[in-house]
Design an enzyme around this catalytic site. Structure first.
Site, short mmCIF file in Angstrom:
data_model
loop_
_atom_site.label_atom_id
_atom_site.label_comp_id
_atom_site.label_asym_id
_atom_site.label_seq_id
_atom_site.Cartn_x
_atom_site.Cartn_y
_atom_site.Cartn_z
N HIS A 131 0.84 -1.21 0.00
CA HIS A 131 0.00 0.00 0.00
C HIS A 131 0.87 1.26 0.00
O HIS A 131 0.63 2.19 -0.78
CB HIS A 131 -0.91 -0.03 1.23
CG HIS A 131 -1.68 1.23 1.47
ND1 HIS A 131 -3.00 1.38 1.12
CD2 HIS A 131 -1.31 2.41 2.03
CE1 HIS A 131 -3.41 2.61 1.45
NE2 HIS A 131 -2.40 3.24 2.01
N GLU A 132 1.89 1.26 0.85
CA GLU A 132 2.77 2.43 0.93
C GLU A 132 3.59 2.60 -0.34
O GLU A 132 3.81 3.72 -0.82
CB GLU A 132 3.68 2.33 2.15
CG GLU A 132 2.94 2.26 3.48
CD GLU A 132 1.94 3.39 3.67
OE1 GLU A 132 2.15 4.48 3.11
OE2 GLU A 132 0.93 3.17 4.35
N HIS A 135 1.58 4.32 -2.91
CA HIS A 135 1.60 5.78 -2.72
C HIS A 135 2.83 6.38 -3.40
O HIS A 135 2.75 7.43 -4.04
CB HIS A 135 1.62 6.13 -1.23
CG HIS A 135 0.28 6.13 -0.58
ND1 HIS A 135 -0.80 6.80 -1.10
CD2 HIS A 135 -0.16 5.57 0.59
CE1 HIS A 135 -1.84 6.64 -0.30
NE2 HIS A 135 -1.48 5.89 0.72
N GLU A 206 -6.17 7.15 -0.77
CA GLU A 206 -6.17 5.90 0.00
C GLU A 206 -6.83 4.77 -0.78
O GLU A 206 -6.33 3.64 -0.81
CB GLU A 206 -6.88 6.11 1.36
CG GLU A 206 -6.08 6.93 2.35
CD GLU A 206 -4.70 6.38 2.61
OE1 GLU A 206 -4.57 5.17 2.88
OE2 GLU A 206 -3.73 7.15 2.52
#
Length: 289
Positions: A131-132, A135, A206
C-alpha cells in the site's frame, strides 16, 4: 478518474490560497502575492516533505543488519513494483501504523511502527508495505505534502485576517484595504474549506493505494484483514505526532474512534475500504473467493 479528481482538488486548493491573499491583502497585489506564496509552499513541500514527515513521527532509519526481515520484504516488493529501493524507517511507538513519504520514487522512504511489526503476520505486513509503495508509485507522497502545506498556509492567512479585524476594528473598506466582510468570510470559511479539500484528496488517494496494493500482492484479503487489525489498534493506542501529517498514515491514528462526519475524515471508513478490497478480490479471481 481518481487522478483527475486529485488534480482538480489540488488546483482548487491553490486557487483558494490565491483568493484568500486577495481578500486579506487586497487587490491585484494580494492576488500576485498569493500566486508567489502558492509557488513557494509547493516548492518547499516538494523538497523537504520527507524530512519533515519523518521527523514529525521520530522515525529512525534501519539497515538490513538491523531489520533483515522488514528490509527484505520492502526490497522484494520494490523490485516487483519496478521502483528504486526507498529508505526504510521504524517509528518507536506501539500504535500500529505505516506511512510513505518523499518527493519522488528516487527520494522516498517507507516507515512502519514497532506496533505494526508486533501485531501483523507477514502476509498482512506485506500488504501494508505494498500500500505504501503504491503511494510512492502514484507520487501521492508529494501530493499529500503539497495539500497539507497549502492548507496550512490558508489557515495561517486566516489567522492574520482575524488579527487584522481585531486591531483595525473592521473599519477599512476596499479603497483603503481589505473588505471587512471578505475578511470575516476568510476567517470563518477559508480554513474549513481548505481542510475539506485536503481531506478529500487524502481519501481519494487511500482508495487508489489500496487497489495498487491488491494488484501488487495479488492478495486483497490480506490488506482487508490488516486494516481491521489496525483500526482496532488505533482505537486503543493513539498515534503520537503532528496531526497535520495524519493523511500520510495508512490508518487514522489519532482519534481512536468514529469521525463526526465523513467530510472531515482523513481516511475513508475502514468498512468502505474493506468492501472495496473484497470487490477487487472477486475481480482478480474471476468471481471465485
Amino acid at each position: 478518474m481518481n487522478q483527475f479528481k486529485t488534480v482538480a482538488l489540488l488546483s482548487l486548493l491553490s486557487a483558494l490560497l490565491i483568493t484568500v491573499c486577495y481578500w486579506v491583502i487586497g487587490g491585484t497585489g494580494g492576488a500576485i502575492i498569493g500566486v508567489i506564496l502558492a509557488a513557494v509552499t509547493n516548492l518547499g513541500s516538494w523538497y523537504y516533505s520527507d524530512k519533515i514527515a519523518l521527523a514529525a513521527y521520530g522515525a529512525q532509519p534501519v539497515s538490513f543488519e538491523q531489520a533483515p526481515g522488514l528490509y527484505n520484504m520492502v526490497r522484494r516488493l520494490t523490485e516487483r513494483a519496478g521502483l528504486p529501493m526507498p529508505g526504510v524507517y521504524i517509528v518507536p511507538t506501539q500504535n500500529a501504523n505505516a506511512f510513505a513519504t518523499g518527493r519522488d520514487p528516487e527520494h522516498a522512504a517507507v516507515a512502519v511502527t514497532e506496533g505494526i511489526l508486533n501485531i501483523l503476520p507477514d502476509d498482512e505486513l506485506e500488504a501494508v508495505i505494498a500500500h505504501e509503495l503504491s503511494h510512492i508509485y502514484n507520487r501521492d507522497t508529494l501530493t499529500q505534502a503539497v495539500a497539507a502545506t497549502v492548507a496550512g498556509a490558508i489557515s495561517f492567512l486566516a489567522q492574520i485576517a482575524s488579527y487584522s479585524m481585531w486591531f483595525m476594528g473592521g473599519s477599512r473598506d476596499e479603497r483603503n484595504g481589505p473588505n471587512p466582510i471578505a475578511l470575516l468570510l476568510t476567517v470563518v470559511l477559508a480554513p474549513v474549506a481548505a481542510s475539506v479539500i485536503q481531506l478529500a484528496i487524502s481519501r481519494t488517494r487511500e482508495f487508489e493505494a489500496d487497489a495498487g496494493a491488491a494488484k501488487l500482492t495479488g492478495n486483497p484479503r490480506a490488506l482487508a484483514r490488516a486494516l481491521q487489525r489496525l483500526d482496532a489498534n488505533a482505537r486503543q493506542i493513539p498515534m503520537q505526532g503532528n496531526p497535520a501529517f495524519e493523511p500520510l498514515l495508512i490508518m487514522n491514528g489519532f482519534s481512536g474512534g468514529q469521525m463526526l462526519a465523513g467530510l472531515f475524515s482523513t481516511h475513508p471508513s475502514t468498512e468502505a475500504r474493506i468492501e472495496n478490497l473484497l470487490r477487487l478480490e472477486k475481480e482478480l479471481t474471476g468471481g471465485r473467493v
